[in-house]
Every structure is written in structure tokens, then in C-alpha cells.
Enzyme design. Structure first.
Site, PDB file in Angstrom:
ATOM      1  N   SER A 237       8.272 -32.411   2.557  1.00  0.00           N
ATOM      2  CA  SER A 237       8.391 -33.843   2.839  1.00  0.00           C
ATOM      3  C   SER A 237       8.256 -34.090   4.347  1.00  0.00           C
ATOM      4  O   SER A 237       7.211 -33.780   4.917  1.00  0.00           O
ATOM      5  CB  SER A 237       9.717 -34.353   2.251  1.00  0.00           C
ATOM      6  OG  SER A 237       9.713 -35.744   2.206  1.00  0.00           O
TER       7      SER A 237
ATOM      8  N   ASP B  48       7.141 -37.281  -8.624  1.00  0.00           N
ATOM      9  CA  ASP B  48       7.866 -37.498  -7.364  1.00  0.00           C
ATOM     10  C   ASP B  48       7.989 -39.005  -7.129  1.00  0.00           C
ATOM     11  O   ASP B  48       6.966 -39.700  -7.026  1.00  0.00           O
ATOM     12  CB  ASP B  48       7.031 -36.830  -6.241  1.00  0.00           C
ATOM     13  CG  ASP B  48       7.710 -36.858  -4.899  1.00  0.00           C
ATOM     14  OD1 ASP B  48       8.432 -37.825  -4.617  1.00  0.00           O
ATOM     15  OD2 ASP B  48       7.482 -35.913  -4.123  1.00  0.00           O
TER      16      ASP B  48
ATOM     17  N   HIS C 267      10.607 -34.634  -6.507  1.00  0.00           N
ATOM     18  CA  HIS C 267      10.630 -34.377  -5.062  1.00  0.00           C
ATOM     19  C   HIS C 267      11.697 -33.346  -4.666  1.00  0.00           C
ATOM     20  O   HIS C 267      11.885 -33.080  -3.494  1.00  0.00           O
ATOM     21  CB  HIS C 267      10.910 -35.704  -4.337  1.00  0.00           C
ATOM     22  CG  HIS C 267      10.592 -35.710  -2.867  1.00  0.00           C
ATOM     23  ND1 HIS C 267       9.318 -35.571  -2.377  1.00  0.00           N
ATOM     24  CD2 HIS C 267      11.389 -35.843  -1.765  1.00  0.00           C
ATOM     25  CE1 HIS C 267       9.336 -35.614  -1.064  1.00  0.00           C
ATOM     26  NE2 HIS C 267      10.588 -35.783  -0.658  1.00  0.00           N
TER      27      HIS C 267
HETATM   28  N1  LIG Z   1      18.764 -39.910  -0.420  1.00  0.00           N
HETATM   29  C1  LIG Z   1      18.186 -38.735  -0.984  1.00  0.00           C
HETATM   30  C2  LIG Z   1      16.706 -38.766  -0.709  1.00  0.00           C
HETATM   31  C3  LIG Z   1      16.227 -37.945   0.410  1.00  0.00           C
HETATM   32  C4  LIG Z   1      15.507 -36.764  -0.108  1.00  0.00           C
HETATM   33  O1  LIG Z   1      14.972 -36.720  -1.226  1.00  0.00           O
HETATM   34  N2  LIG Z   1      15.501 -35.753   0.722  1.00  0.00           N
HETATM   35  C5  LIG Z   1      14.790 -34.554   0.395  1.00  0.00           C
HETATM   36  C6  LIG Z   1      13.787 -34.316   1.489  1.00  0.00           C
HETATM   37  S1  LIG Z   1      12.785 -35.767   1.787  1.00  0.00           S
HETATM   38  C7  LIG Z   1      15.760 -33.387   0.331  1.00  0.00           C
HETATM   39  O2  LIG Z   1      15.337 -32.250   0.532  1.00  0.00           O
HETATM   40  N3  LIG Z   1      17.053 -33.655   0.065  1.00  0.00           N
HETATM   41  C8  LIG Z   1      18.070 -32.644   0.080  1.00  0.00           C
HETATM   42  C9  LIG Z   1      18.109 -31.720  -1.110  1.00  0.00           C
HETATM   43  O3  LIG Z   1      17.493 -32.026  -2.143  1.00  0.00           O
HETATM   44  O4  LIG Z   1      18.764 -30.661  -0.994  1.00  0.00           O
HETATM   45  C10 LIG Z   1      18.977 -37.559  -0.482  1.00  0.00           C
HETATM   46  O5  LIG Z   1      19.998 -37.816   0.157  1.00  0.00           O
HETATM   47  O6  LIG Z   1      18.647 -36.382  -0.743  1.00  0.00           O
END
Ligand SMILES: N[C@@H](CCC(=O)N[C@@H](CS)C(=O)NCC(=O)O)C(=O)O
Length: 292
Positions: A151, A237, A270
Site C-alpha cells: 500500500s 480490496d 487489502h
Molecule cells: N483503518 C484501517 C485501514 C488502514 C489499512 O488498511 N492499513 C493497511 C495498510 S494501508 C495495514 O497494513 N493495516 C495494518 C494491518 O493490517 O496489520 C487500519 O487501521 O488498519
């Protein structure tokens, strides 16, 4: 050269999963990062390193704890270096709106040019120059590097490879923010960090760099050809249509003569479940170039 302070060290697939803290000059704060050393590095060999850049809201620990990359990295003899996603601490300005898509945990891997961000938000130089210099001086690494990420980190990895010919032997990305100048996450971050939209934004946009004819060149030692870029993107995603734009990246790569494989993974979202499902393919893509 700043000292590395060892915070933790856990045996993992015969190798060693560590966390270190150091004072980062580029960022003007202390930073924590993760390193996985494969068994070969503990047995006296020097090994190549894959630098992994995580996405929005992550720290150095999301990838080490959720991707399951260590098993294959141990077998291949690859080190993994996992920086945090932004400068941190009370002295570091954060998103004025307090949201999760900019500021702490969301540094966007650029070098900021605008106040009040410019003195701390230099994640690009930190990841491309300072961190490799520090870890390669202190750990059994041989200076062969590759880069990948997810991302916001996929954007960071692509931009690092496109802006630094010869510095990396391989590059890949999961669900990258492939054209930050044309999506809300990127427009917000670049607007703060770089100032109002102008030519400068395209220097930090993988699709814009390709459109300007910048290719991801490999090292002269490795033959100097453009690196084949591997991109995985889940079709389920939720950010695909609004934020990521992988098709624009693929079109710009095709027009520029940059080899790029975009794999659309049916039904994947995602999350790190997608990353864990395909990380072995990426590790092999990197190992082929790093160990060849
Ligand atoms: N608000 C969500 C959306 C943000 C999101 O999807 N982040 C991705 C990267 S853009 C992520 O890797 N989140 C942490 C994880 O899944 O461990 C979150 O806090 O995770």
C-alpha cells in the site's frame, strides 16, 4: 554512525527476529526497526537484505508478525529489514485532523519540503540511505539490497527503485498506492509534505516517474537491465478503485518499456491475509536477483 540498541531477539525458523532502536539523523527522532537474520547469517555468512515498507497505520511489527515471511527467508538465506512507517515522538508534528491516513504511522516515504514537516518527515532518505548504512555497518549483510512493500509502502518501494538506478537488485509491491497524485490518500499527504500540486509531486509518484521515462534500473554489477517489477493486487480490496490505481501503473510501465507483472488475485482484500498468501512468490522473486 548512530548506535543500534537491541530491544528484543527471538529465535525464528533457525534465524533471529530482532528489534533495534537508533537515533535517526534524517528524521530527528529515535526510531525502532525490525530485522530478521536467516540461519546463514548467524553461522558467519554475509547475506543480502530485502527492505520491507509497511502501509498506513503500521509499525515495524505488522510485517514481522503477520506476513509469515521468515520461514522462506530462512531457507533462501535472505535478511529482512523492516522500518517503521513515519518519524515518531512528541516533537514530531502529526496530522492536524488527528486521522490515521497521514502523520504518525503514515509518513509516505517522501522527503518533505514544506513546513512544519520538512525537519522530520524524510522517510525516503531514511529508508534509502541512512537505515541501510546503519544496518550494513552493524550486521552481517553484504550490501546487496532489494525493496518491497504494501500500500503506502508499495508506493515507497516503487519510488525508491525508480529514483535510484542501480541501488536495488529487485523490487515488488502488494496493493501499492501506484499514483498518489491522483488519489485522496496521496493528495492529502503530498499536499502537506510537499506543498500545493505542481511538477514536484510527480517526482514522488511511481506512475508519474514512469511516464517521465524513469525506469527501475538494476545494478551495473547485475547487468544493468531494468528490473522486472512484480505487483500483486487483490480484486476484493476495498481501496482498489479509489486509492490504488494499479492499471495506471501498468499502462505507464508498458509505455515506458519497464517490465512489470501485475497479478490480480481474485477475491483477496487489502489485508495481511493477502500478503501472507503470496509473500513466498515475492521472496523468490527477490532471491533470484539477490543470490544470482
Ligand atoms: N483503518 C484501517 C485501514 C488502514 C489499512 O488498511 N492499513 C493497511 C495498510 S494501508 C495495514 O497494513 N493495516 C495494518 C494491518 O493490517 O496489520 C487500519 O487501521 O488498519
Amino acid at each position: 554512525m548512530s548506535q543500534l540498541e537491541l530491544l528484543s531477539d527471538s529465535r525464528c525458523f533457525g534465524g533471529s527476529q530482532r528489534r533495534y532502536r537508533h537515533q535517526a539523523r534524517e528524521l530527528g527522532c529515535s526510531m525502532v526497526f525490525g530485522v530478521f537474520l536467516p540461519p546463514a547469517a548467524l553461522d558467519g555468512e554475509v547475506v543480502p537484505a530485502l527492505y520491507w515498507l509497511s502501509g498506513l497505520t503500521c509499525t515495524d511489527e505488522n510485517f514481522s508478525q503477520k506476513a509469515g515471511a521468515q520461514r522462506r527467508a530462512a531457507e533462501l538465506g535472505l535478511a529482512l529489514v523492516m522500518p517503521d512507517t513515519s518519524p515518531r515522538g512528541a516533537a514530531v508534528p502529526d496530522d492536524p485532523e488527528g486521522s490515521w491516513d497521514f502523520g504518525h504511522g503514515a509518513g509516505f516515504y517522501v522527503d518533505a519540503g514544506a513546513a512544519p514537516w520538512a525537519s522530520h518527515y524524510r522517510m525516503h532518505s531514511y529508508v534509502v540511505e541512512e537505515l541501510p548504512r546503519c544496518v550494513e555497518a552493524a550486521l552481517p549483510l553484504n550490501g546487496r539490497r532489494s525493496i518491497s512493500g504494501h500500500s503506502m509502502g508499495g508506493h515507497g518501494a516503487l519510488v525508491a527503485a525508480l529514483r535510484h538506478p542501480g541501488r536495488y537488485r529487485a523490487v515488488s509491491a502488494f496493493a501499492p498506492i501506484a499514483s498518489p497524485s491522483r488519489c485522496p490518500w496521496g493528495q492529502k499527504a503530498l499536499g502537506h509534505l510537499l506543498g500545493p500540486e505542481d511538477e514536484g509531486w510527480q517526482q514522488w509518484d511511481a506512475t508519474g516517474l514512469l511516464a517521465a521515462g524513469r525506469l527501475a534500473w538494476g545494478s551495473a554489477e547485475a547487468g544493468g537491465a531494468p528490473l522486472p517489477i512484480l505487483v500483486d493486487q487483490g480484486t476484493a480490496d476495498p481501496f482498489l478503485d479509489t486509492q490504488l490505481h494499479p492499471q495506471a501503473l501498468a499502462a505507464a510501465a508498458a509505455a515506458a518499456g519497464q517490465p512489470l507483472t501485475l497479478r490480480l488475485q481474485e477475491g483477496y482484500d487489502h489485508s495481511y491475509f493477502c500478503i501472507a498468501s503470496f509473500i513466498d512468490d515475492h521472496l523468490e522473486h527477490h532471491a533470484q536477483a539477490l543470490l544470482g
